[in-house]
Design an enzyme around this catalytic site. Structure first.
Site, mmCIF file in Angstrom:
data_model
loop_
_atom_site.group_PDB
_atom_site.id
_atom_site.type_symbol
_atom_site.label_atom_id
_atom_site.label_comp_id
_atom_site.label_asym_id
_atom_site.label_seq_id
_atom_site.Cartn_x
_atom_site.Cartn_y
_atom_site.Cartn_z
ATOM 1 C CG ASP A 1 -2.228 0.680 1.012
ATOM 2 O OD1 ASP A 1 -3.391 0.266 1.208
ATOM 3 O OD2 ASP A 1 -1.984 2.082 1.041
ATOM 4 C CG ASP B 1 2.338 5.546 -5.805
ATOM 5 O OD1 ASP B 1 1.460 5.306 -6.624
ATOM 6 O OD2 ASP B 1 2.728 6.869 -5.914
ATOM 7 C CB VAL B 2 -0.328 0.282 -7.866
ATOM 8 C CG1 VAL B 2 -0.344 -0.325 -6.855
ATOM 9 C CG2 VAL B 2 -1.564 1.707 -7.662
ATOM 10 C CE1 TYR C 1 -13.944 3.106 -7.761
ATOM 11 C CE2 TYR C 1 -16.035 2.505 -8.539
ATOM 12 C CZ TYR C 1 -15.140 2.293 -7.643
ATOM 13 O OH TYR C 1 -14.950 1.040 -6.889
ATOM 14 C CE LYS D 1 -12.558 -0.475 -9.162
ATOM 15 N NZ LYS D 1 -11.629 -1.427 -8.488
ATOM 16 C CB THR E 1 -14.524 -0.757 4.171
ATOM 17 O OG1 THR E 1 -14.608 0.974 4.140
ATOM 18 C CG2 THR E 1 -14.610 -1.318 3.073
HETATM 19 N N1 LIG Z 1 -16.281 -0.510 -0.591
HETATM 20 C C1 LIG Z 1 -17.401 -0.855 -1.608
HETATM 21 O O1 LIG Z 1 -18.220 -0.671 -1.506
HETATM 22 C C2 LIG Z 1 -16.672 -1.153 -2.970
HETATM 23 C C3 LIG Z 1 -17.462 -1.514 -4.019
HETATM 24 C C4 LIG Z 1 -17.200 -1.905 -5.157
HETATM 25 C C5 LIG Z 1 -15.826 -2.058 -5.605
HETATM 26 N N2 LIG Z 1 -14.690 -1.794 -4.645
HETATM 27 C C6 LIG Z 1 -13.458 -1.673 -4.936
HETATM 28 O O2 LIG Z 1 -12.746 -2.439 -3.937
HETATM 29 C C7 LIG Z 1 -11.581 -2.078 -3.629
HETATM 30 C C8 LIG Z 1 -11.026 -1.628 -2.312
HETATM 31 O O3 LIG Z 1 -12.140 -0.514 -1.894
HETATM 32 P P1 LIG Z 1 -12.297 -0.181 -0.398
HETATM 33 O O4 LIG Z 1 -13.850 0.397 -0.334
HETATM 34 O O5 LIG Z 1 -11.594 -1.065 0.343
HETATM 35 O O6 LIG Z 1 -11.197 1.054 -0.435
HETATM 36 P P2 LIG Z 1 -10.252 1.605 0.550
HETATM 37 O O7 LIG Z 1 -10.209 3.224 0.333
HETATM 38 O O8 LIG Z 1 -10.612 1.351 1.763
HETATM 39 O O9 LIG Z 1 -8.751 1.075 0.215
HETATM 40 C C9 LIG Z 1 -8.102 1.507 -0.621
HETATM 41 C C10 LIG Z 1 -6.788 1.177 -0.269
HETATM 42 O O10 LIG Z 1 -5.928 1.713 -1.701
HETATM 43 C C11 LIG Z 1 -4.633 2.343 -1.265
HETATM 44 N N3 LIG Z 1 -4.105 3.212 -2.320
HETATM 45 C C12 LIG Z 1 -4.626 4.277 -2.751
HETATM 46 N N4 LIG Z 1 -3.552 4.620 -3.713
HETATM 47 C C13 LIG Z 1 -2.682 3.870 -3.816
HETATM 48 C C14 LIG Z 1 -1.538 3.568 -4.600
HETATM 49 N N5 LIG Z 1 -1.421 4.812 -5.514
HETATM 50 N N6 LIG Z 1 -0.829 2.778 -4.296
HETATM 51 C C15 LIG Z 1 -0.989 1.904 -3.517
HETATM 52 N N7 LIG Z 1 -2.238 1.831 -2.770
HETATM 53 C C16 LIG Z 1 -2.821 2.799 -2.693
HETATM 54 C C17 LIG Z 1 -5.340 3.201 -0.015
HETATM 55 O O11 LIG Z 1 -3.979 3.501 0.768
HETATM 56 C C18 LIG Z 1 -6.249 2.326 0.736
HETATM 57 O O12 LIG Z 1 -5.455 1.588 1.673
HETATM 58 C C19 LIG Z 1 -11.381 -1.195 -4.759
HETATM 59 O O13 LIG Z 1 -10.603 -1.526 -5.870
HETATM 60 C C20 LIG Z 1 -12.654 -0.485 -5.080
HETATM 61 O O14 LIG Z 1 -12.887 -0.139 -6.110
HETATM 62 C C21 LIG Z 1 -15.052 -1.356 -3.140
#
Ligand SMILES: NC(=O)c1ccc[n+]([C@@H]2O[C@H](COP(=O)([O-])OP(=O)(O)OC[C@H]3O[C@@H](n4cnc5c(N)ncnc54)[C@H](O)[C@@H]3O)[C@@H](O)[C@H]2O)c1
Length: 259
Positions: free
Chosen positions: A37, A66-67, A165, A169, A200
């Site tokens: 992360d 950083d991805v 976004y 996706k 979350t």
């Molecule tokens: N929560 C939902 O309802 C939901 C719904 C559909 C899809 N998703 C998908 O699930 C995945 C996780 O979502 P979440 O809600 O847990 O998000 P979150 O914001 O809780 O976690 C995202 C993580 O990505 C990290 N991150 C951000 N930029 C980064 C970078 N440049 N390099 C490395 N890490 C980086 C952040 O620090 C964070 O820890 C995502 O791909 C999101 O699109 C989530």
């Protein structure tokens, strides 16, 4: 259950939310997990991932990444391969939230969102595949590696008012199909898991009254999702029992896309 014993897995976006639950679940199932992360800070609060991860699996670890940085991502994967011998599984969960419709999506906003949610996935998969294609096939199915991309129901239908976004996706789901088709013969298995609304523990616009009303109205299940729901689906797609599932998008959405 040690279904993933002997596997080495990289999970991006692992500090928080869904990525964190995935990292911990894969470790519980026996994998050696590198949770990567950009920050150790936990969006929903709580101890940094390294602590619970190490408790479950002393061989697992956190890595700052950083991805968006291709060189750093390749370097991390080379380091994993050097230390662990191979990379069996990569899960792409890193993301930044969107929230703007097309007229408000200027170039800066477009790049902010797509550089992580789209280009960041490309970078991770490009670097991971470079390693996987060089490692020896393994097991009865001669697999070289597995990929599970985290998509979204909003990659299939419009993401209301969130242009970059939703487009990102949708592209991730296409990457899954593309890799599955291009590299099945190389022993690569690539699938997606698309969550619906997952609570979350984060605060802010994702859980505003409007957002929750919309999600509840769209979700036939009597509850919204939990990170563990998504983690279980990823563990399933990582397990040896799913070698013939390839190019699939597994919805974990409480029926959102069925209604
Ligand atoms: N929560 C939902 O309802 C939901 C719904 C559909 C899809 N998703 C998908 O699930 C995945 C996780 O979502 P979440 O809600 O847990 O998000 P979150 O914001 O809780 O976690 C995202 C993580 O990505 C990290 N991150 C951000 N930029 C980064 C970078 N440049 N390099 C490395 N890490 C980086 C952040 O620090 C964070 O820890 C995502 O791909 C999101 O699109 C989530």
């Amino acid at each position: 259950m040690n279904a993933l014993e002997g596997m080495t897995a990289l999970v991006t976006g692992a500090s928080s939310g869904i990525g964190r639950a995935i990292a911990l679940r894969l470790a519980q199932d026996g994998a050696r997990v590198i949770g990567a992360d950009i920050t150790e800070q936990v969006v929903e609060g709580g101890p940094p991932l390294a602590e619970p991860l190490r408790e479950i699996s002393p061989e697992s670890r956190f890595a700052r990444l950083d991805v968006r940085d291709h060189e750093a991502t390749s370097a991390l994967i080379n380091d994993i391969a050097a230390r662990e011998g191979r990379l069996d599984l990569v899960v792409t969960s890193a993301m930044v939230p969107g929230g703007k419709a097309l007229p408000e999506t200027d170039m800066a906003e477009w790049l902010r969102v797509t550089s992580v949610n789209l280009t960041g996935v490309y970078v991770t998969l490009h670097a991971a595949l470079a390693q996987m294609l060089t490692q020896a096939p393994r097991g009865t199915e001669n697999e070289r590696g597995r990929i599970v991309n985290i998509g979204s129901q909003h990659g299939i239908i419009a993401s209301p008012g969130s242009f970059a976004y939703g487009v990102s996706k949708a592209a991730v789901l296409q990457m899954t199909r593309q890799i599955a088709a291009d590299h099945a013969q190389d022993g690569i298995v690539c699938n997606s898991v698309s969550p619906g609304k997952i609570l979350t523990g984060k605060t802010g616009p994702a859980v505003s009254e409007t957002a929750l009303a919309y999600s509840n109205a769209r979700t036939p299940a009597p509850r919204l999702g939990r990170p563990s729901d998504v983690a279980a689906a990823v563990a399933y797609l990582a397990s040896p029992q799913t070698t013939f599932i390839n190019g699939h998008n597994l919805l974990v959405d409480g029926g959102w896309m069925a209604a």
